[in-house]
Design a protein around this motif. Structure first.
Motif, PDB file in Angstrom:
ATOM      1  N   TRP A 109       0.836  -1.214   0.000  1.00  0.00           N
ATOM      2  CA  TRP A 109       0.000   0.000   0.000  1.00  0.00           C
ATOM      3  C   TRP A 109       0.864   1.254   0.000  1.00  0.00           C
ATOM      4  CZ3 TRP A 109      -1.099  -4.470   2.425  1.00  0.00           C
ATOM      5  CH2 TRP A 109      -0.454  -4.727   3.640  1.00  0.00           C
ATOM      6  N   GLU A 110       2.124   1.089  -0.320  1.00  0.00           N
ATOM      7  CA  GLU A 110       3.033   2.228  -0.361  1.00  0.00           C
ATOM      8  C   GLU A 110       2.706   3.188  -1.499  1.00  0.00           C
ATOM      9  OE1 GLU A 110       6.595   2.953   1.546  1.00  0.00           O
ATOM     10  OE2 GLU A 110       4.663   2.783   2.533  1.00  0.00           O
ATOM     11  N   LEU A 111       2.122   2.676  -2.580  1.00  0.00           N
ATOM     12  CA  LEU A 111       1.880   3.531  -3.738  1.00  0.00           C
ATOM     13  C   LEU A 111       0.855   4.624  -3.445  1.00  0.00           C
ATOM     14  CD1 LEU A 111       2.964   3.779  -6.590  1.00  0.00           C
ATOM     15  CD2 LEU A 111       1.026   2.436  -7.406  1.00  0.00           C
ATOM     16  N   GLN A 112      -0.011   4.403  -2.445  1.00  0.00           N
ATOM     17  CA  GLN A 112      -1.000   5.430  -2.123  1.00  0.00           C
ATOM     18  C   GLN A 112      -0.342   6.691  -1.560  1.00  0.00           C
ATOM     19  OE1 GLN A 112      -3.767   4.034   0.852  1.00  0.00           O
ATOM     20  NE2 GLN A 112      -2.168   3.496   2.321  1.00  0.00           N
ATOM     21  N   ASP A 113       0.871   6.555  -1.013  1.00  0.00           N
ATOM     22  CA  ASP A 113       1.600   7.729  -0.535  1.00  0.00           C
ATOM     23  C   ASP A 113       2.402   8.390  -1.654  1.00  0.00           C
ATOM     24  OD1 ASP A 113       0.705   7.468   2.094  1.00  0.00           O
ATOM     25  OD2 ASP A 113       2.308   6.085   2.626  1.00  0.00           O
ATOM     26  N   ILE A 114       2.652   7.637  -2.727  1.00  0.00           N
ATOM     27  CA  ILE A 114       3.402   8.181  -3.862  1.00  0.00           C
ATOM     28  C   ILE A 114       2.449   8.773  -4.898  1.00  0.00           C
ATOM     29  CG2 ILE A 114       5.034   7.616  -5.713  1.00  0.00           C
ATOM     30  CD1 ILE A 114       5.994   5.273  -3.947  1.00  0.00           C
ATOM     31  N   PHE A 137      14.060   2.923  -9.918  1.00  0.00           N
ATOM     32  CA  PHE A 137      13.859   4.212 -10.588  1.00  0.00           C
ATOM     33  C   PHE A 137      13.480   5.289  -9.575  1.00  0.00           C
ATOM     34  CE2 PHE A 137      10.893   7.246 -12.573  1.00  0.00           C
ATOM     35  CZ  PHE A 137      11.730   7.804 -13.527  1.00  0.00           C
ATOM     36  N   LEU A 138      12.604   4.935  -8.624  1.00  0.00           N
ATOM     37  CA  LEU A 138      12.203   5.900  -7.595  1.00  0.00           C
ATOM     38  C   LEU A 138      13.404   6.339  -6.767  1.00  0.00           C
ATOM     39  CD1 LEU A 138       8.857   4.295  -6.331  1.00  0.00           C
ATOM     40  CD2 LEU A 138       9.123   6.285  -7.818  1.00  0.00           C
ATOM     41  N   LYS A 139      14.258   5.377  -6.416  1.00  0.00           N
ATOM     42  CA  LYS A 139      15.432   5.716  -5.613  1.00  0.00           C
ATOM     43  C   LYS A 139      16.417   6.562  -6.412  1.00  0.00           C
ATOM     44  CE  LYS A 139      15.297   1.830  -2.387  1.00  0.00           C
ATOM     45  NZ  LYS A 139      16.019   0.668  -1.823  1.00  0.00           N
ATOM     46  N   LEU A 140      16.508   6.277  -7.712  1.00  0.00           N
ATOM     47  CA  LEU A 140      17.445   7.015  -8.559  1.00  0.00           C
ATOM     48  C   LEU A 140      17.026   8.471  -8.716  1.00  0.00           C
ATOM     49  CD1 LEU A 140      19.922   6.842 -10.485  1.00  0.00           C
ATOM     50  CD2 LEU A 140      18.299   6.320 -12.328  1.00  0.00           C
ATOM     51  N   THR A 141      15.714   8.709  -8.760  1.00  0.00           N
ATOM     52  CA  THR A 141      15.222  10.052  -9.060  1.00  0.00           C
ATOM     53  C   THR A 141      14.923  10.889  -7.819  1.00  0.00           C
ATOM     54  OG1 THR A 141      12.969   9.143  -9.230  1.00  0.00           O
ATOM     55  CG2 THR A 141      14.241   9.355 -11.268  1.00  0.00           C
ATOM     56  N   GLN A 142      14.920  10.279  -6.637  1.00  0.00           N
ATOM     57  CA  GLN A 142      14.616  11.080  -5.450  1.00  0.00           C
ATOM     58  C   GLN A 142      15.864  11.806  -4.958  1.00  0.00           C
ATOM     59  OE1 GLN A 142      13.158   8.314  -2.532  1.00  0.00           O
ATOM     60  NE2 GLN A 142      15.169   7.780  -1.781  1.00  0.00           N
ATOM     61  N   GLY A 143      15.691  13.064  -4.602  1.00  0.00           N
ATOM     62  CA  GLY A 143      16.804  13.846  -4.086  1.00  0.00           C
ATOM     63  C   GLY A 143      17.010  13.601  -2.608  1.00  0.00           C
ATOM     64  N   GLU A 144      18.013  14.262  -2.056  1.00  0.00           N
ATOM     65  CA  GLU A 144      18.332  14.080  -0.640  1.00  0.00           C
ATOM     66  C   GLU A 144      17.200  14.565   0.260  1.00  0.00           C
ATOM     67  OE1 GLU A 144      20.794  12.601   1.055  1.00  0.00           O
ATOM     68  OE2 GLU A 144      21.379  11.805  -0.893  1.00  0.00           O
ATOM     69  N   THR A 145      16.517  15.639  -0.153  1.00  0.00           N
ATOM     70  CA  THR A 145      15.419  16.168   0.666  1.00  0.00           C
ATOM     71  C   THR A 145      14.287  15.158   0.770  1.00  0.00           C
ATOM     72  OG1 THR A 145      15.955  18.434   0.015  1.00  0.00           O
ATOM     73  CG2 THR A 145      13.763  18.039   0.933  1.00  0.00           C
ATOM     74  N   ILE A 146      13.892  14.594  -0.370  1.00  0.00           N
ATOM     75  CA  ILE A 146      12.820  13.589  -0.361  1.00  0.00           C
ATOM     76  C   ILE A 146      13.260  12.358   0.415  1.00  0.00           C
ATOM     77  CG2 ILE A 146      11.458  12.036  -1.818  1.00  0.00           C
ATOM     78  CD1 ILE A 146      11.445  14.180  -3.950  1.00  0.00           C
TER      79      ILE A 146
END
Length: 288
Positions: A109-114, A137-146
């Motif tokens: 159910w993690e996708l409901q937060d994304i 892909f999500l890990k590659l595109t997320q910055g340090e703040t996220i």
């Protein structure tokens, strides 16, 4: 591991429960049946409500009860299951591959937060074929703040506790995190040598409690809350899944995981100077 022939479908029985006691009792009853259940799980939607599911492979189906839940336009599985809290008990036949991937499209159910609108029928019909996004892909595109926000406001933990302590464990998880749904997945822990084995001298039924999502508990704080969960799990002779963030110190880690055979093998094979210990691999501070 026993290899069994695969069949085309899985017959799933949904059993909603509306009190904690009935949930724990029914779940334990289904898990401990000597035969008749190939799969058992429970999705816990609140402190007192959940849906227990038992499943068995079959080649024979009732056509009006077939549900190809893996189709891109179908509701997310955990949302579909939640409906049975109102509908009552039911039976469905799900294609085997769809059943194995029942939690894939919504990443549990993690996708409901994304993608908060991801289960909306319009989105599913138009864009459902694009999900789930690849985790890499999500890990590659997320910055340090996220990344820091996820670490601060999200919990992803699997704790393994004895079946006899399930009720107390659910109460602790509610108090400390108030994350729902929770995933309950039973497994038999055999009394064999190694780092993970029952505290008793016999095989014992354990439950994996999976907590994934945004905690609603007002007292939640990533490190201190996880430390309290880890302390509770140690107190009931349980274990933490080590893919997740662990804040155990070295002594606590040795208390949770039996190192006697591990240390013996490391010594006999002269590994101490060549390879780091498990703790040094899984603990963030130790890796730093």
């Amino acid at each position: 591991m026993k290899i069994v022939p695969a069949k085309k479908y899985v017959k799933v029985e949904y059993m909603p429960v509306h009190t904690t006691n009935s949930m724990v009792e029914k779940f334990e009853e289904e898990c401990k049946k000597p035969s008749g259940n190939q799969f058992v799980e429970c999705l816990v939607y609140s402190q007192s409500e959940g849906v227990i599911m038992t499943a068995n492979m079959t080649d024979e189906v009732e056509d009006d009860k077939v549900n190809c839940i893996g189709r891109y336009y179908k509701p997310w599985f955990f949302k579909h299951v939640e409906e049975f809290l109102k509908k009552g008990p039911a039976v469905e036949y799900i294609p085997l591959r769809h059943y194995y991937h029942r939690h894939t499209r919504s990443i549990f159910w993690e996708l409901q937060d994304i993608i908060p609108f991801g289960n909306n029928p319009i989105f599913r019909y138009l864009c459902g074929w694009m999900v789930p996004p690849k985790i890499s892909f999500l890990k590659l595109t997320q910055g340090e703040t996220i990344k820091r926000m996820y670490e601060r406001f999200q919990i992803i933990q699997d704790m393994l506790v004895p079946m006899k302590d399930l009720k107390e464990s659910l109460e602790v998880f509610h108090k400390e995190t108030e994350v729902y749904p929770l995933w309950l997945c039973p497994f038999m822990l055999y009394n064999q040598p190694g780092m993970v084995h029952p505290a008793t001298e016999s095989d014992e039924m354990y439950v994996d409690i999976g907590a994934y999502g945004t905690p609603k508990a007002e007292t939640y704080e990533t490190v201190s809350t996880t430390r309290r969960l880890e302390a509770f799990v140690r107190s009931v002779k349980g274990f933490q899944m080590l893919y997740a963030d662990s804040y155990l110190d070295r002594n606590e880690f040795h208390e949770m995981f039996d190192h006697s055979l591990y240390d013996k093998m490391r010594t006999s094979l002269n590994c101490k100077s060549a390879f780091p210990e498990v703790y040094d691999k899984i603990n963030r501070k130790a890796r730093a």
